[in-house]
Design a protein around this motif. Structure first.
Motif, mmCIF file in Angstrom:
data_model
loop_
_atom_site.group_PDB
_atom_site.id
_atom_site.type_symbol
_atom_site.label_atom_id
_atom_site.label_comp_id
_atom_site.label_asym_id
_atom_site.label_seq_id
_atom_site.Cartn_x
_atom_site.Cartn_y
_atom_site.Cartn_z
ATOM 1 N N VAL A 1 0.825 -1.207 0.000
ATOM 2 C CA VAL A 1 0.000 0.000 0.000
ATOM 3 C C VAL A 1 0.863 1.263 0.000
ATOM 4 O O VAL A 1 0.655 2.156 -0.813
ATOM 5 N N ILE A 2 1.866 1.334 0.901
ATOM 6 C CA ILE A 2 2.605 2.587 1.034
ATOM 7 C C ILE A 2 4.070 2.416 1.449
ATOM 8 O O ILE A 2 4.894 3.294 1.213
ATOM 9 N N GLY A 3 4.422 1.294 2.040
ATOM 10 C CA GLY A 3 5.769 1.108 2.579
ATOM 11 C C GLY A 3 6.879 1.174 1.550
ATOM 12 O O GLY A 3 7.924 1.786 1.793
ATOM 13 N N CYS A 4 6.668 0.567 0.398
ATOM 14 C CA CYS A 4 7.680 0.610 -0.659
ATOM 15 C C CYS A 4 7.956 2.056 -1.069
ATOM 16 O O CYS A 4 9.107 2.437 -1.297
ATOM 17 N N SER A 5 6.911 2.848 -1.132
ATOM 18 C CA SER A 5 7.069 4.272 -1.475
ATOM 19 C C SER A 5 7.841 5.022 -0.408
ATOM 20 O O SER A 5 8.709 5.843 -0.720
ATOM 21 N N LEU A 6 7.528 4.760 0.856
ATOM 22 C CA LEU A 6 8.212 5.457 1.938
ATOM 23 C C LEU A 6 9.698 5.106 1.986
ATOM 24 O O LEU A 6 10.524 5.944 2.326
ATOM 25 N N CYS A 7 10.024 3.866 1.643
ATOM 26 C CA CYS A 7 11.426 3.434 1.677
ATOM 27 C C CYS A 7 12.187 3.799 0.406
ATOM 28 O O CYS A 7 13.341 4.221 0.476
ATOM 29 N N PHE A 8 11.576 3.632 -0.759
ATOM 30 C CA PHE A 8 12.306 3.778 -2.015
ATOM 31 C C PHE A 8 11.673 4.741 -3.006
ATOM 32 O O PHE A 8 12.098 4.832 -4.152
ATOM 33 N N GLY A 9 10.673 5.481 -2.567
ATOM 34 C CA GLY A 9 10.040 6.472 -3.434
ATOM 35 C C GLY A 9 10.931 7.689 -3.622
ATOM 36 O O GLY A 9 12.035 7.781 -3.076
ATOM 37 N N VAL A 10 10.432 8.628 -4.403
ATOM 38 C CA VAL A 10 11.166 9.869 -4.676
ATOM 39 C C VAL A 10 11.554 10.511 -3.346
ATOM 40 O O VAL A 10 10.725 10.691 -2.451
ATOM 41 N N ASP A 11 12.823 10.829 -3.225
ATOM 42 C CA ASP A 11 13.403 11.317 -1.974
ATOM 43 C C ASP A 11 12.787 12.630 -1.507
ATOM 44 O O ASP A 11 12.582 13.550 -2.292
ATOM 45 N N ILE A 12 12.503 12.705 -0.189
ATOM 46 C CA ILE A 12 12.056 13.942 0.447
ATOM 47 C C ILE A 12 13.050 14.242 1.566
ATOM 48 O O ILE A 12 12.993 13.641 2.637
ATOM 49 N N VAL B 1 15.293 11.749 4.127
ATOM 50 C CA VAL B 1 14.791 11.044 5.308
ATOM 51 C C VAL B 1 13.678 10.054 4.987
ATOM 52 O O VAL B 1 13.583 8.998 5.594
ATOM 53 N N ILE B 2 12.851 10.356 4.011
ATOM 54 C CA ILE B 2 11.695 9.508 3.699
ATOM 55 C C ILE B 2 11.385 9.646 2.212
ATOM 56 O O ILE B 2 11.779 10.621 1.577
ATOM 57 N N GLY B 3 10.683 8.654 1.671
ATOM 58 C CA GLY B 3 10.274 8.709 0.284
ATOM 59 C C GLY B 3 8.860 9.252 0.143
ATOM 60 O O GLY B 3 8.063 9.196 1.083
ATOM 61 N N ILE C 1 9.917 3.977 12.479
ATOM 62 C CA ILE C 1 11.318 3.572 12.603
ATOM 63 C C ILE C 1 11.836 2.938 11.313
ATOM 64 O O ILE C 1 12.803 3.404 10.712
ATOM 65 N N TYR C 2 11.182 1.856 10.869
ATOM 66 C CA TYR C 2 11.728 1.079 9.753
ATOM 67 C C TYR C 2 11.792 1.866 8.446
ATOM 68 O O TYR C 2 12.855 1.928 7.804
ATOM 69 N N CYS C 3 10.681 2.441 8.011
ATOM 70 C CA CYS C 3 10.658 3.115 6.697
ATOM 71 C C CYS C 3 11.656 4.273 6.606
ATOM 72 O O CYS C 3 12.421 4.332 5.640
ATOM 73 N N PRO C 4 11.682 5.197 7.571
ATOM 74 C CA PRO C 4 12.686 6.266 7.466
ATOM 75 C C PRO C 4 14.123 5.738 7.526
ATOM 76 O O PRO C 4 14.984 6.197 6.774
ATOM 77 N N LEU C 5 14.377 4.754 8.385
ATOM 78 C CA LEU C 5 15.728 4.207 8.503
ATOM 79 C C LEU C 5 16.147 3.493 7.216
ATOM 80 O O LEU C 5 17.279 3.643 6.751
ATOM 81 N N ALA C 6 15.230 2.736 6.611
ATOM 82 C CA ALA C 6 15.528 2.059 5.345
ATOM 83 C C ALA C 6 15.791 3.082 4.246
ATOM 84 O O ALA C 6 16.717 2.916 3.437
ATOM 85 N N HIS C 7 14.993 4.132 4.189
ATOM 86 C CA HIS C 7 15.193 5.161 3.166
ATOM 87 C C HIS C 7 16.551 5.843 3.341
ATOM 88 O O HIS C 7 17.306 5.983 2.388
ATOM 89 N N MET C 8 16.840 6.253 4.576
ATOM 90 C CA MET C 8 18.097 6.965 4.827
ATOM 91 C C MET C 8 19.317 6.093 4.543
ATOM 92 O O MET C 8 20.345 6.596 4.107
ATOM 93 N N THR C 9 19.191 4.790 4.755
ATOM 94 C CA THR C 9 20.341 3.897 4.636
ATOM 95 C C THR C 9 20.472 3.265 3.254
ATOM 96 O O THR C 9 21.581 3.152 2.732
ATOM 97 N N TRP C 10 19.362 2.847 2.639
ATOM 98 C CA TRP C 10 19.423 2.072 1.401
ATOM 99 C C TRP C 10 19.039 2.842 0.144
ATOM 100 O O TRP C 10 19.361 2.408 -0.961
ATOM 101 N N HIS C 11 18.329 3.944 0.261
ATOM 102 C CA HIS C 11 17.955 4.716 -0.935
ATOM 103 C C HIS C 11 19.191 5.484 -1.405
ATOM 104 O O HIS C 11 19.915 6.055 -0.596
ATOM 105 N N PRO C 12 19.464 5.517 -2.715
ATOM 106 C CA PRO C 12 20.664 6.198 -3.213
ATOM 107 C C PRO C 12 20.768 7.671 -2.824
ATOM 108 O O PRO C 12 21.858 8.226 -2.782
ATOM 109 N N GLU C 13 19.627 8.305 -2.524
ATOM 110 C CA GLU C 13 19.641 9.710 -2.131
ATOM 111 C C GLU C 13 19.364 9.899 -0.640
ATOM 112 O O GLU C 13 19.157 11.017 -0.180
#
Length: 168
Positions: A26-37, A40-42, A115-127
């Motif tokens: 529904v939304i988690g993939c976007s928060l982790c790997f969506g367009v960078d904001i 910190v979050i997608g 916790i998980y979505c912001p941490l995954a975005h900050m750590t694994w998203h290229p931006e």
């Protein structure tokens, strides 16, 4: 876990698998790997309901490629969903025999979004913020293991010791 609570602990893990899978699509993939904001979050609308997740490699608007440039986005997203499922499930043992099922489900959703979505975005998203700082997280050491370990410890401290005879 005591013998009489094995089934309920297993049930918590299975339900968490279903709950996190639905939240991921529904939304988690976007928060982790969506367009960078802000690193910190997608953007929650990028892949909402897996819209746009297909068999092609995904390139971010900034020109970065997810999945190393050879892995289709659908496969990458499902692989990452596995980590999203495992992480809150690792915390289950610290809550065993001490919380109601509804409180456990609420905690899983809270942990996933806050916790998980912001941490995954900050750590694994290229931006992501940590990625830009040069942090490299091999095999989920930060996102999966450190976050679930700290959450389990915090939960165990907050809930206190199990009552005598509780795990018999």
């Amino acid at each position: 876990v005591g013998a009489r609570n094995v089934i309920s602990t297993m049930l918590q893990s299975f339900i968490a698998m279903g709950l996190i899978s639905v939240l991921w699509v529904v939304i988690g993939c976007s928060l982790c790997f969506g367009v960078d904001i802000g690193g910190v979050i997608g953007n929650p609308l990028t892949f909402q309901m897996f819209q746009g997740v297909g068999g092609e490699v995904y390139t971010t608007p900034a020109g970065h490629i997810l999945g190393g440039g050879t892995i289709p986005l659908a496969l990458f997203a499902l692989f990452q969903m596995k980590f999203a499922i495992i992480t809150p499930s690792l915390i289950t043992g610290s809550f065993a025999e001490r919380v109601r099922f509804s409180a456990y489900m609420f905690f899983m959703m809270f942990f996933f979004f806050v916790i998980y979505c912001p941490l995954a975005h900050m750590t694994w998203h290229p931006e992501g913020l940590f990625m830009r700082w040069g942090v490299v997280d091999f095999a989920g050491g930060i996102v999966v293991h450190a976050s679930s370990g700290v959450a389990a410890l915090a939960g165990a401290i907050y809930l206190g010791p199990r009552s005598p005879g509780q795990s018999e």
